[in-house]
Motif scaffolding. Structure first.
Motif, mmCIF file in Angstrom:
data_model
loop_
_atom_site.group_PDB
_atom_site.id
_atom_site.type_symbol
_atom_site.label_atom_id
_atom_site.label_comp_id
_atom_site.label_asym_id
_atom_site.label_seq_id
_atom_site.Cartn_x
_atom_site.Cartn_y
_atom_site.Cartn_z
ATOM 1 N N PHE A 62 0.992 -1.112 -0.048
ATOM 2 C CA PHE A 62 -0.121 -0.129 -0.075
ATOM 3 C C PHE A 62 0.909 1.226 0.028
ATOM 4 O O PHE A 62 1.633 1.600 0.970
ATOM 5 C CB PHE A 62 -0.801 0.123 1.327
ATOM 6 N N ALA A 63 0.732 2.044 -0.895
ATOM 7 C CA ALA A 63 1.458 3.330 -1.300
ATOM 8 C C ALA A 63 0.447 4.644 -1.151
ATOM 9 O O ALA A 63 -0.261 4.519 -2.373
ATOM 10 C CB ALA A 63 2.337 3.167 -2.129
ATOM 11 N N ILE A 93 2.983 -1.273 4.043
ATOM 12 C CA ILE A 93 2.776 0.099 3.794
ATOM 13 C C ILE A 93 3.504 0.768 3.901
ATOM 14 O O ILE A 93 4.674 0.847 4.748
ATOM 15 C CB ILE A 93 1.328 0.700 4.923
ATOM 16 N N THR A 94 3.791 1.915 2.946
ATOM 17 C CA THR A 94 4.856 2.923 3.021
ATOM 18 C C THR A 94 4.792 4.017 3.919
ATOM 19 O O THR A 94 3.463 4.565 4.361
ATOM 20 C CB THR A 94 5.068 3.334 1.496
ATOM 21 N N GLU A 95 5.665 4.795 4.104
ATOM 22 C CA GLU A 95 5.427 5.917 4.861
ATOM 23 C C GLU A 95 4.726 7.126 4.335
ATOM 24 O O GLU A 95 3.912 7.875 5.104
ATOM 25 C CB GLU A 95 7.034 6.523 5.254
ATOM 26 N N GLY A 96 4.672 7.165 3.063
ATOM 27 C CA GLY A 96 3.790 8.043 2.298
ATOM 28 C C GLY A 96 4.430 9.520 2.041
ATOM 29 O O GLY A 96 5.149 9.760 3.098
ATOM 30 N N SER A 97 4.322 9.994 0.870
ATOM 31 C CA SER A 97 5.058 11.115 0.577
ATOM 32 C C SER A 97 4.272 12.000 -0.518
ATOM 33 O O SER A 97 3.838 11.395 -1.454
ATOM 34 C CB SER A 97 6.530 10.787 0.101
ATOM 35 N N ASN A 98 4.360 13.181 -0.282
ATOM 36 C CA ASN A 98 3.755 14.211 -1.433
ATOM 37 C C ASN A 98 4.907 14.533 -2.484
ATOM 38 O O ASN A 98 4.543 15.174 -3.346
ATOM 39 C CB ASN A 98 3.321 15.470 -0.954
ATOM 40 N N ASP A 99 6.293 13.891 -2.328
ATOM 41 C CA ASP A 99 7.099 14.227 -3.146
ATOM 42 C C ASP A 99 7.014 13.050 -4.370
ATOM 43 O O ASP A 99 7.176 11.863 -3.776
ATOM 44 C CB ASP A 99 8.603 14.323 -2.597
ATOM 45 N N ALA A 102 9.720 10.355 -4.357
ATOM 46 C CA ALA A 102 9.947 9.819 -3.013
ATOM 47 C C ALA A 102 8.876 8.515 -3.264
ATOM 48 O O ALA A 102 9.143 7.298 -2.972
ATOM 49 C CB ALA A 102 9.880 10.380 -1.922
ATOM 50 N N GLN A 103 7.843 8.878 -3.801
ATOM 51 C CA GLN A 103 6.644 7.698 -3.757
ATOM 52 C C GLN A 103 6.979 6.814 -4.848
ATOM 53 O O GLN A 103 6.701 5.676 -4.589
ATOM 54 C CB GLN A 103 5.203 8.510 -3.837
ATOM 55 N N ILE A 104 7.567 7.200 -5.855
ATOM 56 C CA ILE A 104 7.919 6.215 -6.819
ATOM 57 C C ILE A 104 8.781 5.251 -6.405
ATOM 58 O O ILE A 104 8.886 4.066 -6.408
ATOM 59 C CB ILE A 104 8.666 7.046 -8.188
ATOM 60 N N GLY A 105 10.011 5.906 -5.752
ATOM 61 C CA GLY A 105 10.989 5.044 -4.930
ATOM 62 C C GLY A 105 10.066 3.937 -4.015
ATOM 63 O O GLY A 105 10.580 2.841 -3.968
ATOM 64 N N GLN A 106 9.163 4.433 -3.257
ATOM 65 C CA GLN A 106 8.492 3.621 -2.336
ATOM 66 C C GLN A 106 7.795 2.563 -2.962
ATOM 67 O O GLN A 106 7.846 1.499 -2.653
ATOM 68 C CB GLN A 106 7.528 4.314 -1.423
ATOM 69 N N ILE A 107 7.049 2.927 -4.138
ATOM 70 C CA ILE A 107 6.319 1.864 -4.869
ATOM 71 C C ILE A 107 7.405 0.689 -5.272
ATOM 72 O O ILE A 107 7.158 -0.457 -5.587
ATOM 73 C CB ILE A 107 5.667 2.291 -5.854
ATOM 74 N N VAL A 119 -1.713 -1.392 -4.020
ATOM 75 C CA VAL A 119 -2.774 -0.546 -3.957
ATOM 76 C C VAL A 119 -2.111 0.821 -3.891
ATOM 77 O O VAL A 119 -1.577 1.121 -2.905
ATOM 78 C CB VAL A 119 -3.676 -0.839 -2.409
ATOM 79 N N VAL A 120 -2.506 1.785 -4.796
ATOM 80 C CA VAL A 120 -1.637 2.938 -4.892
ATOM 81 C C VAL A 120 -2.729 4.237 -4.879
ATOM 82 O O VAL A 120 -3.456 4.177 -5.757
ATOM 83 C CB VAL A 120 -0.882 2.807 -6.058
ATOM 84 N N LEU A 121 -2.713 5.032 -3.929
ATOM 85 C CA LEU A 121 -3.180 6.457 -4.035
ATOM 86 C C LEU A 121 -1.961 7.431 -4.452
ATOM 87 O O LEU A 121 -1.544 7.722 -3.695
ATOM 88 C CB LEU A 121 -3.664 6.719 -2.831
ATOM 89 N N PRO A 122 -1.859 7.700 -5.819
ATOM 90 C CA PRO A 122 -0.804 8.500 -6.031
ATOM 91 C C PRO A 122 -1.059 10.123 -5.421
ATOM 92 O O PRO A 122 -1.879 10.808 -5.602
ATOM 93 C CB PRO A 122 -0.671 8.293 -7.574
#
Length: 352
Positions: A62-63, A93-99, A102-107, A119-122
């Motif tokens: 989950f990201a 679950i990732t930490e979550g980021s508005n950058d 950073a979110q691409i790296g987490q995924i 499950v991705v909420l970009p």
């Protein structure tokens, strides 16, 4: 904050007040037994469907973006609590980021871990489309939550809210309350005007009001989805508009500030409808001691339903109650109106 999709379906039912999440379908009509019809053919609704019984283990990645808004925090909470319901689900679950980088790296980290479903909420649907495609090409199905990727090839299923439908529901609720009032006047406290979701909510609201020729929208002010901006912009509206009959506020967080401005001005000569479904709004509606009489849902329970859909994908099952063997390609949640009559039903879903 919630964002729109160009694929949102429009609801023919405009006045309903009950919302059913996708999860309700996933646990209904769930027999896994193969039954035949009288002519020997398998019954259409007897295929394997997701249910609460433990099955094949599924690891769900989950990201989402940084939870810097009450609604986004509720998204994370709904995903976590839903996953805990199932003994056959592990949630990464990732930490979550508005950058976006950073979110691409987490995924990509989740892809490298070889999770079964994503499950991705970009933070930005367009910017993250490529990583959605990367996951799909790696054989990891993606459930795209709310903010939509640019390409349908980047996800297996989309689930989200209906911003245009929020406007429709708010407009029709206000319209029905004022339909017998001559020369009724309404105002609108919108969200950030540079967001497509804000434009869609206004478009839906205006479309609904066209059904009521006695009602005129006399003012609109854009705020910023924050308590502070809601208070400041509402104060400006109140100063500019000495008389009106109804207010639609796009967001319950900024609505906290709007209610402060209304109280400070000593105004109680109109009704207010909010948006999204915050617990504070539900509590105010239930207390019935302010101008806030209803709010229109943009339900964060969509994250719980996204977990249900991801689990079904991982287990190779369909949705109970539907004839198809597979889960749908998209699910648009209904923007229900919550008022004094049904607020207790929704109280547990309110976000802080």
């Amino acid at each position: 904050m919630p964002e729109p999709t160009s694929l949102t379906s429009r609801r023919g039912l405009l006045f309903g007040t009950a919302a059913v999440s996708a999860g309700a379908f996933l646990v209904g009509c769930t027999s896994n037994d193969t039954k035949n019809t009288d002519n020997g053919e398998p019954a259409a609704n007897s295929r394997p469907a997701a249910d609460d019984k433990p099955g094949k283990h599924v690891t769900i990645g989950f990201a989402g973006p940084q939870a810097d808004h009450g609604w986004l925090n509720a998204i994370n909470d709904n995903a976590k609590s839903r996953a805990k319901k199932y003994s056959d689900v592990t949630l990464e679950i990732t930490e979550g980021s508005n950058d976006t980088a950073a979110q691409i790296g987490q995924i990509q980290t989740l892809i490298n871990k070889k999770v079964d479903v994503l499950v991705v909420l970009p933070a930005d649907g367009k910017a993250l489309t490529q990583v959605g495609l990367q996951a799909m090409r790696a054989g990891i199905p993606v459930v795209n939550l709310d903010r939509i990727f640019n390409s349908p090839q980047a996800y297996r299923c989309w689930i989200g809210g209906d911003n245009y439908g929020m406007g429709l529901s708010a407009g029709h609720y206000i319209g029905e309350k004022l339909k017998d009032k001559q020369d009724a006047r309404v105002i609108e406290l919108a969200g950030l005007d540079n967001l497509e979701l804000t434009k869609q909510r206004t478009q839906g609201f205006d479309a609904a009001l066209k059904n009521y020729p006695n009602i005129k929208k006399v003012a609109r002010q854009a705020a910023e989805f924050t308590v502070e901006s809601g208070q400041a912009k509402m104060a400006q509206l109140l100063q500019a508009q000495s008389k009106f009959d109804a207010l639609w506020n796009h967001d319950d967080d900024q609505g906290v500030g709007a209610l402060r401005a209304i109280k400070q001005a000593g105004r109680d000569d109109f009704l207010m409808v909010g948006g999204a479904g915050a617990l504070s709004a539900f509590q105010a509606i239930d207390a019935d001691d302010s101008v806030l009489k209803a709010t229109v849902l943009y339900p964060p329970t969509m994250a719980a339903s996204a977990i249900d859909l991801a689990r079904a994908l991982g287990q190779g099952k369909g949705v109970g109650g539907l004839a198809e063997f597979e889960i749908p390609a998209s699910l648009t949640l209904y923007s229900a109106v919550v008022d004094k009559d049904n607020v207790k039903q929704y109280m547990a879903t309110g976000f802080k």
